[in-house]
Design a protein around this motif. Structure first.
Motif, short mmCIF file in Angstrom:
data_model
loop_
_atom_site.label_atom_id
_atom_site.label_comp_id
_atom_site.label_asym_id
_atom_site.label_seq_id
_atom_site.Cartn_x
_atom_site.Cartn_y
_atom_site.Cartn_z
N HIS A 94 -9.00 -3.74 -8.22
CA HIS A 94 -7.69 -4.30 -7.92
C HIS A 94 -6.67 -3.21 -7.62
CE1 HIS A 94 -4.24 -6.97 -7.98
NE2 HIS A 94 -3.66 -6.16 -8.86
N ASP A 95 -6.70 -2.13 -8.42
CA ASP A 95 -5.77 -1.02 -8.18
C ASP A 95 -5.99 -0.41 -6.80
OD1 ASP A 95 -4.58 -1.21 -10.70
OD2 ASP A 95 -6.09 0.08 -11.61
N LEU A 138 -4.65 -2.70 -4.19
CA LEU A 138 -3.19 -2.73 -4.25
C LEU A 138 -2.59 -1.52 -3.55
CD1 LEU A 138 -0.72 -4.24 -5.55
CD2 LEU A 138 -0.95 -2.65 -7.45
#
Length: 513
Positions: free
Chosen positions: A232-233, A236
């Motif tokens: 997810h990071d 993002l």
């Protein structure tokens, strides 16, 4: 071209790249983007996670390249990085030469390779000499075109897979590289619908190879990040926030100013290459109208140039290094036209007329190169100015201590060997003071990244820094003067726990009480 001539062309290409990139081998040569990559690479080697313990908006490939070099050659060994960059630029020039020879003849290939070796350095050295994403991505993209040409006639799945794989790897270094997959798929469609040189079955097989190859490295890295809990990071920062950064507001006067001062100045510096490149584009477009032999290859080169050129306009800021990815297709097209031009001049012009033409051509290439080559020797000053600060950090901290640098001088992390107290390699992410935004927008102090100050607080509480280094006052003309630490409540709340200890080269050092 004889074998002896061919060898000498290779020698000339290698010599040009080594000489023109020679200033990067000077001690203490570090360029701004390299500082970011070095800091994140060092964090990787210390066990950190990309996009979690150290963040920026570039794809991860460039960080792993630097980390790999540092693992082999030693921490922060920019000399080794610059040696690698010399090898990569040389290899790209030779691949460009190979493609030029394949689509035309040996002399067209030779001029293509020489053109790339020269003009990849013909702009501000801060843009052209940094071991940046464009340098590494260009080699992979050039190789992908070579693989495509190798497999295009028989629509061989293995070559097409390799071609897509190289584009996928390039995308993990520089996001806009992904457009090259579209270029190759469009050429396959052209070969089926317009030139009629491929059947539908061949196109489906070749297209599936490109898509599968493109997805493979990206999916592989995604699975790795998923196993690390970092997916997810990565999504993002490398995609969502990268797009938000690019789309962050600008103004029409700012766009027009950069269009003239940067974009047009790059075009002017590469004027000789553009002149012959556009001549060849016109010839290629005529071949597309008549679907002559080789029209698919012509379509490939023209599309490669056109689509890559459009990526320069992403964000309407025109950084100089964005332009470098245009050079491989431009050099190949210009090499074709220039080879024909030379042959025509030798046949039809008098010796005296040809001598004046040669002088003009050499001057158009040599003048921008000499100007920027001389400028390159002044690039070490910011790094040299940072040395006393780095030494002060080393003397005041231990190897396991963390520091926080307020401003955008990430080299203080990597050069001192101290880890980041927060994930932000540059405080630009906190205050929106990106170099490519108008001054009036920077001065607002508004981050384009939601939740950035919450990330800052959580990191600080987990790793309170032993030192704060305030670099906002190092340069009296710095845009960071509008962003003192006391302006931001989240940071201001921690300052009472620190005392001012020293001022070195304009940077103020605070020690934790």
């Amino acid at each position: 071209m004889t074998r002896c001539q061919s060898r000498w062309i290779n020698v000339v290409i290698i010599a040009l790249v080594v000489i023109l990139r020679g200033p990067t081998l000077l001690p203490s040569m570090s360029l701004t983007d390299e500082d970011y990559y070095s800091t994140i690479a060092s964090d990787i080697l210390d066990g950190g996670k990309v996009y979690h313990t150290a963040v920026d908006t570039k794809p991860p490939g460039i960080y792993y390249i630097y980390a790999g070099v540092y693992r082999i050659a030693g921490r922060n060994n920019l000399f080794a990085v610059h040696l690698l960059a010399i090898f990569v630029v040389t290899a790209t020039a030779l691949v460009v030469r190979w493609i030029g020879a394949r689509v035309a003849d040996d002399w067209a290939g030779a001029w293509s390779g020489i053109g790339y070796a020269v003009f990849v350095h013909a702009y501000l050295p801060g843009d052209t000499l940094a071991a940046n994403t464009e340098i590494f991505a260009s080699l992979l993209l050039a190789l992908s075109i070579l693989a495509f040409l190798q497999g295009e006639k028989g629509a061989r799945w293995s070559w097409m897979f390799l071609s897509g794989l190289l584009v996928g790897a390039a995308t993990l270094i520089r996001q806009p590289s992904a457009v090259n997959a579209g270029v190759m798929l469009a050429c396959l469609a052209y070969a089926w619908l317009i030139s009629g040189t491929q059947t539908l079955g061949n196109i489906v097989r070749a297209g599936s190879g490109i898509v599968a190859g493109f997805v493979a490295p990206i999916a592989g890295l995604a699975l790795y990040y998923e196993s690390q809990g970092n997916l997810h990071d990565a999504y993002l920062w490398a995609w969502v926030l990268a797009i938000r950064y690019v789309e962050s507001e600008t103004t029409l006067p700012y766009v027009l100013e950069h269009l003239v001062t940067i974009h047009f100045s790059v075009l002017l510096s590469w004027g000789l290459l553009w002149y012959f490149g556009i001549r060849q584009v016109i010839v290629s477009l005529k071949s597309l109208r008549h679907t002559t032999t080789g029209s698919t290859t012509a379509a490939l080169l023209v599309l490669w140039l056109g689509v890559t050129y459009l990526t320069i306009f992403i964000g309407w800021r025109f950084p100089g290094h964005y332009h470098l990815t245009v050079l491989p297709p431009l050099s190949i097209l210009a090499g074709q036209a220039f080879s024909g031009f030379v042959a025509q001049q030798q046949r039809s012009s008098s010796q005296e007329q040809w001598r004046f033409v040669r002088i003009g051509i050499i001057g158009a290439a040599a003048v921008p190169i000499l100007v920027f080559f001389i400028m390159a020797f002044g690039l070490r000053k910011p790094t040299l100015d940072s040395r006393p600060i780095v030494q002060a950090i080393i003397e005041r901290t231990g190897p396991t201590d963390r520091i926080f640098v307020w401003g955008s001088r990430s080299r203080l992390y990597s050069f001192s060997g101290r880890r980041l107290a927060t994930r932000f390699v540059s405080c630009s992410h906190l205050v929106g003071a990106y170099a490519t935004r108008p001054r009036e927008i920077k001065d607002r102090g508004e981050s384009v990244i939601p939740g950035s100050w919450e990330m800052f607080r959580s990191d600080w509480q987990l790793h309170p820094p032993a030192l704060i280094i305030d670099t906002s006052t190092m340069d009296p003309n710095s845009e960071w003067l509008a962003h003192p630490m006391t302006r931001y409540p989240a940071l201001r709340a921690y300052l009472p726990g620190y005392r001012r200890e020293a001022v070195i080269n304009g940077a103020t050092i605070y020690r934790r009480l």
